[in-house]
Design an enzyme around this catalytic site. Sequence first.
Site, PDB file in Angstrom:
ATOM      1  N   HIS A 199       0.846  -1.197   0.000  1.00  0.00           N
ATOM      2  CA  HIS A 199       0.000   0.000   0.000  1.00  0.00           C
ATOM      3  C   HIS A 199       0.880   1.245   0.000  1.00  0.00           C
ATOM      4  O   HIS A 199       1.583   1.529   0.971  1.00  0.00           O
ATOM      5  CB  HIS A 199      -0.918   0.001   1.227  1.00  0.00           C
ATOM      6  CG  HIS A 199      -1.918   1.122   1.227  1.00  0.00           C
ATOM      7  ND1 HIS A 199      -3.252   0.920   0.966  1.00  0.00           N
ATOM      8  CD2 HIS A 199      -1.777   2.455   1.444  1.00  0.00           C
ATOM      9  CE1 HIS A 199      -3.896   2.076   1.037  1.00  0.00           C
ATOM     10  NE2 HIS A 199      -3.008   3.034   1.328  1.00  0.00           N
ATOM     11  N   HIS A 253       1.393   5.498  -1.994  1.00  0.00           N
ATOM     12  CA  HIS A 253       0.863   6.593  -2.821  1.00  0.00           C
ATOM     13  C   HIS A 253       2.040   7.248  -3.546  1.00  0.00           C
ATOM     14  O   HIS A 253       2.613   8.229  -3.066  1.00  0.00           O
ATOM     15  CB  HIS A 253       0.115   7.606  -1.952  1.00  0.00           C
ATOM     16  CG  HIS A 253      -1.162   7.076  -1.394  1.00  0.00           C
ATOM     17  ND1 HIS A 253      -2.381   7.265  -2.011  1.00  0.00           N
ATOM     18  CD2 HIS A 253      -1.412   6.335  -0.284  1.00  0.00           C
ATOM     19  CE1 HIS A 253      -3.333   6.677  -1.307  1.00  0.00           C
ATOM     20  NE2 HIS A 253      -2.763   6.096  -0.242  1.00  0.00           N
ATOM     21  N   GLN A 282      -9.788   9.653  -4.535  1.00  0.00           N
ATOM     22  CA  GLN A 282      -9.426  10.254  -3.248  1.00  0.00           C
ATOM     23  C   GLN A 282     -10.579  11.067  -2.634  1.00  0.00           C
ATOM     24  O   GLN A 282     -10.781  11.062  -1.412  1.00  0.00           O
ATOM     25  CB  GLN A 282      -8.211  11.164  -3.432  1.00  0.00           C
ATOM     26  CG  GLN A 282      -7.816  11.993  -2.222  1.00  0.00           C
ATOM     27  CD  GLN A 282      -7.148  11.205  -1.127  1.00  0.00           C
ATOM     28  OE1 GLN A 282      -5.996  10.826  -1.233  1.00  0.00           O
ATOM     29  NE2 GLN A 282      -7.881  10.912  -0.067  1.00  0.00           N
ATOM     30  N   HIS A 295      -9.383   1.809   0.459  1.00  0.00           N
ATOM     31  CA  HIS A 295      -9.162   2.479   1.738  1.00  0.00           C
ATOM     32  C   HIS A 295     -10.455   2.294   2.515  1.00  0.00           C
ATOM     33  O   HIS A 295     -11.493   2.835   2.140  1.00  0.00           O
ATOM     34  CB  HIS A 295      -8.908   3.964   1.525  1.00  0.00           C
ATOM     35  CG  HIS A 295      -7.560   4.307   0.988  1.00  0.00           C
ATOM     36  ND1 HIS A 295      -7.094   3.838  -0.214  1.00  0.00           N
ATOM     37  CD2 HIS A 295      -6.579   5.098   1.502  1.00  0.00           C
ATOM     38  CE1 HIS A 295      -5.879   4.326  -0.429  1.00  0.00           C
ATOM     39  NE2 HIS A 295      -5.543   5.084   0.605  1.00  0.00           N
ATOM     40  N   ASP A 333       2.699   3.219   2.829  1.00  0.00           N
ATOM     41  CA  ASP A 333       1.646   4.225   2.644  1.00  0.00           C
ATOM     42  C   ASP A 333       2.204   5.532   2.105  1.00  0.00           C
ATOM     43  O   ASP A 333       1.859   5.959   1.005  1.00  0.00           O
ATOM     44  CB  ASP A 333       0.864   4.436   3.945  1.00  0.00           C
ATOM     45  CG  ASP A 333      -0.481   5.117   3.724  1.00  0.00           C
ATOM     46  OD1 ASP A 333      -0.870   5.318   2.559  1.00  0.00           O
ATOM     47  OD2 ASP A 333      -1.154   5.448   4.716  1.00  0.00           O
TER      48      ASP A 333
END
Length: 432
Positions: free
Chosen positions: A55, A57, A150, A208, A307
């Site tokens: 996980h 970004h 998002q 999420h 993350d």
Amino acid sequence: MLIRNVTLPDGRTGLDVLVQAGRFAAIAPRLPAPEGVTVIEAEGQLLSPPFVDAHFHMDATLSYGLPRVNASGTLLEGIALWGELKPQLTQEALVERALQYCDWAVAKGLLAIRSHVDVCDDRLLAVEALLHVREKVKPYLDLQLVAFPQDGVLRSPTALANLKRALDMGVDVVGGIPHFERTMADGAQSVKILCELAAERGLRVDMHCDESDDPLSRHIETLAFHTQRLGLHGRVTGSHLTSMHSMDNYYVSKLLPLMREAGVHAIANPLINITLQGRHDTYPKRRGMTRVPELMAAGINVGFGHDCVMDPWYSLGSADMLEVAAMGLHVAQMTSQAQMRACFDAVTVNSAKILGLADHGIELGKPADFVLLQSRDPIEAIRLRATRLMVVRRGEVIARTPPAAASLALPGRPAQVDWRLRRAGAQPPSLE
């Protein structure tokens, strides 16, 4: 190459590993060295599968301070900051930052990453940039992309259309954020819509889910239900699940079997969960990370993710999955021998299973992807954040780091320090 005298994460020691034509050709004690192979003496050190980040970004990574620093350190200010930054993004900057992070990852033995990419920008700049990066790093790093709305797939007017466009462009996984929709009902509806979309397209799902301190945020239950209903067993992941930290035990005793029956994977993000959660608490202050040992004990596959690294939500990080494992171990109080090894699995084999990486692992015939660590077992690797002496992809060395060492100038003491614990049977220090 032939690597002599390695230890494997499952505890086997004294093995030689032969690599030929980019694959593991033999794994056994005292293998003969074929003519022309490079022989490497491992001296009992740990040969591990590559690290896997389940996980991340990557579209936001290394953007710390743009357009400003997250003063409160909260999740919601981070989301607001990302909203401010999006109009300023360029593909060139996104690609440059992502490639720099991939360099860091390779040096740390991290050769597979699942990255969420925001699809709420109608330009889909980040999607195009990371698809380019995925192709660029393909020879040495597996980059799996999640179409992530998002701002909420129902809350943001164009998010669902953008998400479908991103999938059409080649993004791998369907994402979602049900707890960020306007109502609990909208959150549940978003899970239904997105799971049906994934089933229709034959794709994986990674949401999420319940990244909240609210114990009534229970979208993971809905995710498990639709996974079961649509036959998506083994293809669906709930990420974060921090509300589970605050749920009552009776409800969790019902929830865990539902997740196990549906084959839903779980991802905890130890560094970020304990940084962002519990912000409304005074004392006692909740840790926020989901119930990792309980999930594992229930037979649910649990991976760890990094993350964030130097972005609107987190100002630290260096692509070191052993740091992630160490934080998970401490926060979840997983200090038995078996539990500490399970934390190592959470950043290697468990996360590889979440990504569906069938070729991951040190087994005959599989691609020769591995990391030689300056440690003798997984627990020592976590304790020391062990140096990655050598990182290998398809039988080719793609990164090296000199062994960690320090020189001493102390009377009557060794000239060098080795942070690995002296083993039983080793020469004791002189008492003279």
